[in-house]
Scaffold this motif. Structure first.
Motif, mmCIF file in Angstrom:
data_model
loop_
_atom_site.group_PDB
_atom_site.id
_atom_site.type_symbol
_atom_site.label_atom_id
_atom_site.label_comp_id
_atom_site.label_asym_id
_atom_site.label_seq_id
_atom_site.Cartn_x
_atom_site.Cartn_y
_atom_site.Cartn_z
ATOM 1 N N THR A 127 0.842 -1.197 0.000
ATOM 2 C CA THR A 127 0.000 0.000 0.000
ATOM 3 C C THR A 127 0.877 1.246 0.000
ATOM 4 N N LYS A 128 0.807 2.019 -1.063
ATOM 5 C CA LYS A 128 1.595 3.242 -1.161
ATOM 6 C C LYS A 128 0.714 4.392 -1.632
ATOM 7 N N PRO A 129 1.104 5.624 -1.321
ATOM 8 C CA PRO A 129 0.300 6.773 -1.751
ATOM 9 C C PRO A 129 0.227 6.891 -3.270
ATOM 10 N N ASP A 130 -0.918 7.368 -3.746
ATOM 11 C CA ASP A 130 -1.054 7.711 -5.157
ATOM 12 C C ASP A 130 -0.366 9.040 -5.456
ATOM 13 N N LEU A 131 -0.343 9.907 -4.469
ATOM 14 C CA LEU A 131 0.250 11.232 -4.635
ATOM 15 C C LEU A 131 0.735 11.722 -3.277
ATOM 16 N N THR A 132 1.935 12.296 -3.262
ATOM 17 C CA THR A 132 2.497 12.867 -2.044
ATOM 18 C C THR A 132 2.866 14.322 -2.286
ATOM 19 N N PHE A 133 2.300 15.207 -1.481
ATOM 20 C CA PHE A 133 2.679 16.613 -1.512
ATOM 21 C C PHE A 133 3.768 16.843 -0.473
ATOM 22 N N ILE A 134 4.913 17.348 -0.921
ATOM 23 C CA ILE A 134 5.991 17.697 -0.006
ATOM 24 C C ILE A 134 6.009 19.213 0.111
ATOM 25 N N LEU A 135 5.604 19.713 1.265
ATOM 26 C CA LEU A 135 5.538 21.152 1.497
ATOM 27 C C LEU A 135 6.919 21.621 1.937
ATOM 28 N N ASP A 136 7.555 22.382 1.080
ATOM 29 C CA ASP A 136 8.961 22.749 1.261
ATOM 30 C C ASP A 136 9.112 24.209 1.652
ATOM 31 N N LEU A 137 9.923 24.448 2.696
ATOM 32 C CA LEU A 137 10.268 25.813 3.085
ATOM 33 C C LEU A 137 11.546 25.765 3.909
ATOM 34 N N PRO A 138 12.263 26.887 4.042
ATOM 35 C CA PRO A 138 13.482 26.898 4.848
ATOM 36 C C PRO A 138 13.200 26.465 6.288
ATOM 37 N N ALA A 139 14.142 25.736 6.854
ATOM 38 C CA ALA A 139 13.947 25.230 8.213
ATOM 39 C C ALA A 139 13.712 26.357 9.213
ATOM 40 N N GLU A 140 14.414 27.492 9.025
ATOM 41 C CA GLU A 140 14.258 28.606 9.949
ATOM 42 C C GLU A 140 12.827 29.128 9.958
ATOM 43 N N VAL A 141 12.229 29.193 8.777
ATOM 44 C CA VAL A 141 10.857 29.687 8.664
ATOM 45 C C VAL A 141 9.894 28.713 9.331
ATOM 46 N N GLY A 142 10.070 27.430 9.062
ATOM 47 C CA GLY A 142 9.187 26.419 9.641
ATOM 48 C C GLY A 142 9.253 26.386 11.158
ATOM 49 N N LEU A 143 10.452 26.456 11.705
ATOM 50 C CA LEU A 143 10.596 26.428 13.160
ATOM 51 C C LEU A 143 9.995 27.677 13.797
#
Length: 224
Positions: A127-143
């Motif tokens: 069982t695997k995803p049909d679609l994966t969204f990877i939400l990307d942003l700089p680590a500093e912003v995310g933290l």
């Protein structure tokens, strides 16, 4: 028809929960049944494992033990929640899945890719995803976003949010490497922009990758 399995991945503060809620609303307006779930968690046993890990109790055991616990939680989550929903034709939106183990315990925790591959083979059982969204942003912003959220809610940092900046920078690169290795499944979304713009980018990618979800669901009487 089996349901579609869509996962959301990314570092801390990437906005996964917000975007899952927005996509759920869009899909339901089109008549698609939707189930939102998360990892670790998503089933009673998996939620217990989640609490144990995120409270830091598994950290002294090392990344491999954490990966084993995530795999155990994933097996129960799949059996009790995800697979039954997909079988019933429900679209499943999951906040994190197997890519998180590969990124957090694999690339960032120094577990070999071969070991991660074997854990996935056993836990996912095909069982695997049909679609994966990877939400990307700089680590500093995310933290920074994660810290603001915790301050609003009066929450403490969990096991992974408490890691240093170098860990989160490595985590970002791990996710980008996953996307590069599996471009047919993964869509990288720039999460360092307004939530409305992120939502539109996700919808555009969904229309391209899973066009059947971007159309109103046909009821049995609609079928010629």
């Amino acid at each position: 028809m089996a349901g579609r399995f869509v996962t959301f991945e990314g570092g801390e503060g990437a906005g996964k929960s917000t975007q899952i809620a927005r996509l759920k609303e869009r899909l339901e307006k089109l008549g698609h049944p939707v189930l939102v779930t998360r990892e670790p968690g998503g089933s009673p046993l998996a939620e217990e494992i989640r609490s144990f890990i995120l409270n830091g109790h598994a950290k002294p055991l090392g990344p491999f033990a954490e990966a084993l616990m995530f795999a155990a939680a994933r097996i129960d989550h799949l059996d009790k929640t995800i697979k039954p929903a997909l079988k019933n034709g429900t679209t499943v939106l999951c906040d994190r899945f197997a890519d998180s183990t590969r990124a957090y315990q694999g690339s960032s925790g120094s577990i070999s890719s071969e070991t991660i591959d074997e854990l996935e083979r056993v836990a996912l059982a095909g069982t695997k995803p049909d679609l994966t969204f990877i939400l990307d942003l700089p680590a500093e912003v995310g933290l920074s976003r994660a810290g603001e959220r915790q301050a609003r809610k009066g929450e403490a940092m969990d096991r992974f949010e408490d890691e240093g900046l170098s860990f989160h920078r490595a985590l970002r690169q791990a996710y980008l490497a996953i996307a590069e290795s599996d471009p047919q499944r993964c869509a990288v979304i720039n999460a360092d922009q307004a939530a409305e713009d992120v939502e539109m980018a996700i919808w555009a990618a969904l229309q391209e990758r899973l066009p059947e979800l971007a159309e109103p669901q046909k009821r049995p009487l609609d079928v010629a």
